[in-house]
Design an enzyme around this catalytic site. Structure first.
Site, PDB file in Angstrom:
ATOM      1  CB  SER A   1      47.488  36.888  37.141  1.00 15.58           C
ATOM      2  OG  SER A   1      48.310  36.520  36.072  1.00 15.58           O
TER       3      SER A   1
ATOM      4  NE  ARG B   1      40.273  40.346  34.050  1.00 14.54           N
ATOM      5  CZ  ARG B   1      39.822  40.804  32.875  1.00 14.54           C
ATOM      6  NH1 ARG B   1      38.877  40.180  32.215  1.00 14.54           N
ATOM      7  NH2 ARG B   1      40.313  41.920  32.373  1.00 14.54           N
TER       8      ARG B   1
ATOM      9  CB  THR C   1      52.553  39.797  33.861  1.00 10.85           C
ATOM     10  OG1 THR C   1      51.440  39.008  34.287  1.00 10.85           O
ATOM     11  CG2 THR C   1      52.728  40.964  34.792  1.00 10.85           C
TER      12      THR C   1
ATOM     13  CB  CYS D   1      28.094  32.534  34.425  1.00 13.35           C
ATOM     14  SG  CYS D   1      28.359  33.670  35.801  1.00 13.35           S
TER      15      CYS D   1
ATOM     16  CB  CYS E   1      29.012  39.996  37.927  1.00 12.82           C
ATOM     17  SG  CYS E   1      30.182  40.236  36.587  1.00 12.82           S
TER      18      CYS E   1
ATOM     19  CB  CYS F   1      35.326  36.233  34.538  1.00 12.63           C
ATOM     20  SG  CYS F   1      33.850  35.520  33.803  1.00 12.63           S
TER      21      CYS F   1
ATOM     22  CB  CYS G   1      28.352  36.549  29.992  1.00 18.28           C
ATOM     23  SG  CYS G   1      28.779  38.003  30.943  1.00 18.28           S
TER      24      CYS G   1
HETATM   25  C1  LIG Z   1      43.906  32.485  35.100  1.00 21.08           C
HETATM   26  C2  LIG Z   1      45.016  33.323  34.548  1.00 21.08           C
HETATM   27  C3  LIG Z   1      46.320  32.943  34.756  1.00 21.08           C
HETATM   28  C4  LIG Z   1      47.356  33.714  34.255  1.00 21.08           C
HETATM   29  N1  LIG Z   1      48.634  33.361  34.548  1.00 21.08           N
HETATM   30  C5  LIG Z   1      49.651  34.161  34.190  1.00 21.08           C
HETATM   31  C6  LIG Z   1      50.962  33.880  34.618  1.00 21.08           C
HETATM   32  O1  LIG Z   1      51.222  32.919  35.331  1.00 21.08           O
HETATM   33  N2  LIG Z   1      51.950  34.727  34.210  1.00 21.08           N
HETATM   34  C7  LIG Z   1      51.698  35.824  33.448  1.00 21.08           C
HETATM   35  O2  LIG Z   1      52.627  36.579  33.113  1.00 21.08           O
HETATM   36  N3  LIG Z   1      50.448  36.116  33.027  1.00 21.08           N
HETATM   37  C8  LIG Z   1      49.423  35.317  33.381  1.00 21.08           C
HETATM   38  N4  LIG Z   1      48.144  35.636  33.005  1.00 21.08           N
HETATM   39  C9  LIG Z   1      47.923  36.801  32.138  1.00 21.08           C
HETATM   40  C10 LIG Z   1      48.084  38.109  32.923  1.00 21.08           C
HETATM   41  O3  LIG Z   1      47.302  38.065  34.084  1.00 21.08           O
HETATM   42  C11 LIG Z   1      47.676  39.263  32.041  1.00 21.08           C
HETATM   43  O4  LIG Z   1      48.428  39.229  30.864  1.00 21.08           O
HETATM   44  C12 LIG Z   1      47.889  40.611  32.734  1.00 21.08           C
HETATM   45  O5  LIG Z   1      47.172  40.669  33.928  1.00 21.08           O
HETATM   46  C13 LIG Z   1      47.473  41.745  31.815  1.00 21.08           C
HETATM   47  O6  LIG Z   1      47.680  42.969  32.444  1.00 21.08           O
HETATM   48  P1  LIG Z   1      46.776  44.235  32.056  1.00 21.08           P
HETATM   49  O7  LIG Z   1      47.270  45.355  32.898  1.00 21.08           O
HETATM   50  O8  LIG Z   1      46.777  44.392  30.601  1.00 21.08           O
HETATM   51  O9  LIG Z   1      45.290  43.825  32.457  1.00 21.08           O
HETATM   52  P2  LIG Z   1      44.661  43.389  33.854  1.00 21.08           P
HETATM   53  O10 LIG Z   1      45.665  42.720  34.701  1.00 21.08           O
HETATM   54  O11 LIG Z   1      43.413  42.662  33.542  1.00 21.08           O
HETATM   55  O12 LIG Z   1      44.302  44.764  34.555  1.00 21.08           O
HETATM   56  C14 LIG Z   1      43.298  45.601  34.052  1.00 21.08           C
HETATM   57  C15 LIG Z   1      42.814  46.506  35.157  1.00 21.08           C
HETATM   58  O13 LIG Z   1      41.948  47.485  34.589  1.00 21.08           O
HETATM   59  C16 LIG Z   1      40.792  47.615  35.375  1.00 21.08           C
HETATM   60  N5  LIG Z   1      39.707  48.088  34.502  1.00 21.08           N
HETATM   61  C17 LIG Z   1      39.146  47.418  33.477  1.00 21.08           C
HETATM   62  N6  LIG Z   1      38.214  48.171  32.880  1.00 21.08           N
HETATM   63  C18 LIG Z   1      38.190  49.356  33.544  1.00 21.08           C
HETATM   64  C19 LIG Z   1      37.423  50.542  33.381  1.00 21.08           C
HETATM   65  N7  LIG Z   1      36.532  50.683  32.399  1.00 21.08           N
HETATM   66  N8  LIG Z   1      37.619  51.560  34.261  1.00 21.08           N
HETATM   67  C20 LIG Z   1      38.554  51.442  35.256  1.00 21.08           C
HETATM   68  N9  LIG Z   1      39.292  50.323  35.440  1.00 21.08           N
HETATM   69  C21 LIG Z   1      39.129  49.301  34.588  1.00 21.08           C
HETATM   70  C22 LIG Z   1      40.573  46.221  35.933  1.00 21.08           C
HETATM   71  O14 LIG Z   1      39.766  46.251  37.092  1.00 21.08           O
HETATM   72  C23 LIG Z   1      42.005  45.760  36.214  1.00 21.08           C
HETATM   73  O15 LIG Z   1      42.429  46.135  37.497  1.00 21.08           O
HETATM   74  C24 LIG Z   1      47.079  34.885  33.493  1.00 21.08           C
HETATM   75  C25 LIG Z   1      45.756  35.269  33.279  1.00 21.08           C
HETATM   76  C26 LIG Z   1      44.724  34.507  33.808  1.00 21.08           C
HETATM   77  C27 LIG Z   1      43.308  34.954  33.607  1.00 21.08           C
HETATM   78  S1  SF4 Z   2      31.366  38.585  33.634  1.00 20.39           S
HETATM   79 FE1  SF4 Z   2      29.629  37.369  32.959  1.00 20.39          FE
HETATM   80  S2  SF4 Z   2      30.328  35.259  33.032  1.00 20.39           S
HETATM   81 FE2  SF4 Z   2      31.765  36.486  34.270  1.00 20.39          FE
HETATM   82  S3  SF4 Z   2      31.001  36.404  36.366  1.00 20.39           S
HETATM   83 FE3  SF4 Z   2      30.121  38.226  35.428  1.00 20.39          FE
HETATM   84  S4  SF4 Z   2      28.159  37.522  34.637  1.00 20.39           S
HETATM   85 FE4  SF4 Z   2      29.359  35.677  34.997  1.00 20.39          FE
END
Ligand SMILES: Cc1cc2nc3c(=O)[nH]c(=O)nc-3n(C[C@H](O)[C@H](O)[C@H](O)COP(=O)(O)OP(=O)(O)OC[C@H]3O[C@@H](n4cnc5c(N)ncnc54)[C@H](O)[C@@H]3O)c2cc1C
Ligand code: SF4
Length: 557
Positions: free
Chosen positions: A54, A305, A341, A499, A526, A529, A532
């Protein structure tokens, strides 16, 4: 071999902010009401936080509600934001937008710059201390359903088998997956969760809802020279290196221990198949207004991601018999604030409250409709409602879209939101936006210098990505002919560029000169993220969880 079965009141899939907040809230309610509630969290990363990527600047609203004494308990929110800067970049200029012009809801005053992975590690400790069972290294690979004639409710999940070879045979270390059965199962997989996608389709949760929109976020963590470090500084930019028709922007946050989190988001509705989000990010760092930060600095980590961008009009129905979607599995990111978050945590807490109320009434496996109602009355809904027209307005390009979004947010901030009662719609999913390569200009990216800009493989190296090599590919092609016959022929193989980990390569199909090309999938690289799964033009790539524990091992992203 029969599968071991474990029974819980609530199983939570995903140990991110949403899942962990739900788990903690359930245990709090159980303690307040002197009731036993068994809760288990499954996480596919090797440890909690390993797959979390994040920004991150977080709004502490949700953590204030969940754990009001988080400071005393040592939560890793150490760097309050002290300065907000916003710039529009052109190739050789940087125009600062004065803070008074920015809508107040964009202000980061009162927010904290953190590593979200580290916040999750701390939340997991809090969860375990109140009796939540947290199992990292276990991917939920299958949803358990009741028979359709019994209503087809979700009964829990099963973890994937371990020890299956590439060819499908069982290796000596084979272990069948485990069934985790629950009265309610909460899906907290984050953006584009694979099981969450299946649920949306099985229970028609997206019918009548706008398509979800996405971005890919790429991030690096750097340790910079002490004299350049300004803890608390938050810098965002739009514009260069993207053209004015392509949405996206950068973030650069100075926080503890001379660390700088720098990243770039590209909206996945881009049209030019030659665009490489990874290379746009590398190029961004070379801008005259940015590169100075990294002189004498060392890159520590890299990752990528996907992020939800659809906002309110893309939030699916949240409940189905036996469970609910929480956090980014549903998609509650406030795009102009780049924050999800606080909303992920709060929706986890709301679903926990609905599940606890149901358990008290001795219910199970029905729809937690109270959660949907609580969401509509919550501050999460208000947060998203105020900015609902910003993303769809970006169809008018950088200038038109930014001006439209700015006016819209200002009106909301001034309490005049009623002047804009309409909601703009998202017209099509991101995989439909690529234009044929012959209609789009080629993009030549500069060579990497190995100091400020790096190739994909050395970046993957610092993401500490690791998968068991001898396992079936977790990147499944629905039709193996499409990569060459459609993607390469029509779009010049866009998967090679979108990718961020170099997983997809078109290589010679044979030794002879006229052998043509085939797609080689380097699945062990991979970084999970999910781009794909989102961007493939024919939706031919199906991302499924690999063996638990595989994937990146982000230290503090
Ligand atoms: C580049 C980027 C910058 C960001 N910046 C900010 C910011 O500055 N401030 C902010 O508030 N938000 C920000 N966000 C958004 C924030 O990160 C998300 O809103 C937040 O992480 C969502 O929380 P979550 O628990 O829903 O999902 P996630 O944080 O994605 O957590 C999901 C978890 O579930 C696990 N998981 C997934 N599938 C499975 C499965 N089938 N079995 C077991 N485990 C699994 C994953 O490994 C992961 O650990 C940003 C996002 C990105 C990508
Ligand atoms: S999820 Fe797909 S696009 Fe992302 S790193 Fe893995 S193969 Fe590449």
């Amino acid at each position: 071999m029969p599968r071991e079965v474990m029974e819980y009141d609530v199983v939570i899939v995903g140990g991110g902010p949403a899942g962990l907040s739900a788990a903690i809230r359930l245990k709090q309610l159980a303690a307040e009401n002197q009731r036993e509630v068994s809760v288990c969290v499954l996480e596919k990363g090797s440890e909690i936080g390993a797959h979390i990527l994040s920004g991150a600047v977080i709004d502490p609203k949700a953590i204030n509600e969940l754990i009001p004494d988080w400071r005393a308990l040592g939560a890793p929110l150490k760097t309050p934001v002290t300065e907000d800067r916003f710039m529009i970049l052109t190739a050789d200029k940087a125009y600062s937008i004065p803070n008074w012009l920015l809508p107040p809801l964009m202000s980061n005053h009162g927010n904290y710059i953190i590593s979200l992975g580290n916040l999750c590690r701390w939340l997991a400790q809090q969860a375990e201390s109140v009796g939540v069972e947290v199992y990292a290294g276990f991917a939920a690979a299958e949803i358990l359903y009741d028979a359709r004639e019994n209503g087809g409710a979700v009964l829990g999940v099963a973890t994937g088998d371990v020890g299956i070879a590439k060819d499908g045979s069982r290796k000596p270390e084979y272990q069948p997956g485990m069934e985790l059965r629950a009265k309610y199962t909460l899906f907290a997989e984050g953006c584009r969760g694979s099981l969450s996608q299946e649920l949306m389709s099985r229970f028609n949760l997206r019918d009548g809802i706008d398509p979800q929109k996405y971005g890919i976020g790429l991030k690096e963590l750097w340790q910079i020279a002490p004299e350049k470090h300004r803890p608390g500084l938050v810098l965002h930019s739009q514009g260069w290196p993207l053209d004015t028709a392509t949405g996206g922007g950068s973030f650069l946050y100075h926080f503890e221990e001379q660390l700088v989190a720098v990243g770039f988001v590209v909206h996945l509705n881009y049209e030019n198949p030659y665009l490489s989000p990874y290379d746009e990010f590398q190029r961004f760092k070379t801008h005259a207004a940015i590169r100075g930060t990294f002189e004498g600095a060392k890159r520590l980590s890299y990752g990528a991601r996907a992020i939800n961008e659809g906002g309110l009009q893309s939030v699916p129905r949240l409940v189905f018999p036996g469970g609910a979607l929480i956090g980014c599995a549903a998609g509650f990111v406030n795009l102009p604030r780049i924050k999800g978050t606080h909303n992920a945590m709060k929706t986890g807490m709301l679903a926990a409250e609905a599940a606890f109320a149901a358990l008290r009434e001795d219910r199970q496996h029905d729809a937690l409709s109270a959660y949907s109602a609580m969401f509509r009355q919550s501050w999460v809904y208000d947060d998203l409602y105020k900015v609902r027209n910003v993303k769809p307005g970006l169809k008018w390009g950088l200038w038109g879209g930014t001006a439209h979004g700015g006016v819209h947010m200002w009106l909301s901030d001034l309490g005049l939101g009623a002047l804009v009662p309409w909601t703009l719609r998202h017209d099509k999913p991101d995989h439909e936006s690529l234009k044929p390569a012959t209609e789009m200009p080629k993009i030549e990216y500069p060579k990497y210098d190995g100091v400020l800009t790096f190739d994909k493989l050395s970046s993957v190296f610092v993401s500490n990505t690791n998968h068991e090599e001898n396992q079936p590919s977790h990147l499944q092609l629905r039709d193996p002919t499409i990569p060459v016959d459609v993607n390469l022929a029509l779009y010049d193989g866009p998967e090679q560029r979108y990718c961020p980990a170099g997983v997809y390569e078109f290589v010679a199909a044979g030794a002879s000169a006229g052998a043509g090309k085939r797609l080689q999938i380097n699945a062990p690289n991979c970084v999970h993220c999910k781009t794909c799964d989102i961007k493939d033009p024919r939706q031919n790539i199906h991302w499924v969880p690999p063996e638990g524990g595989g994937g990146p091992n982000y230290p503090n992203m």
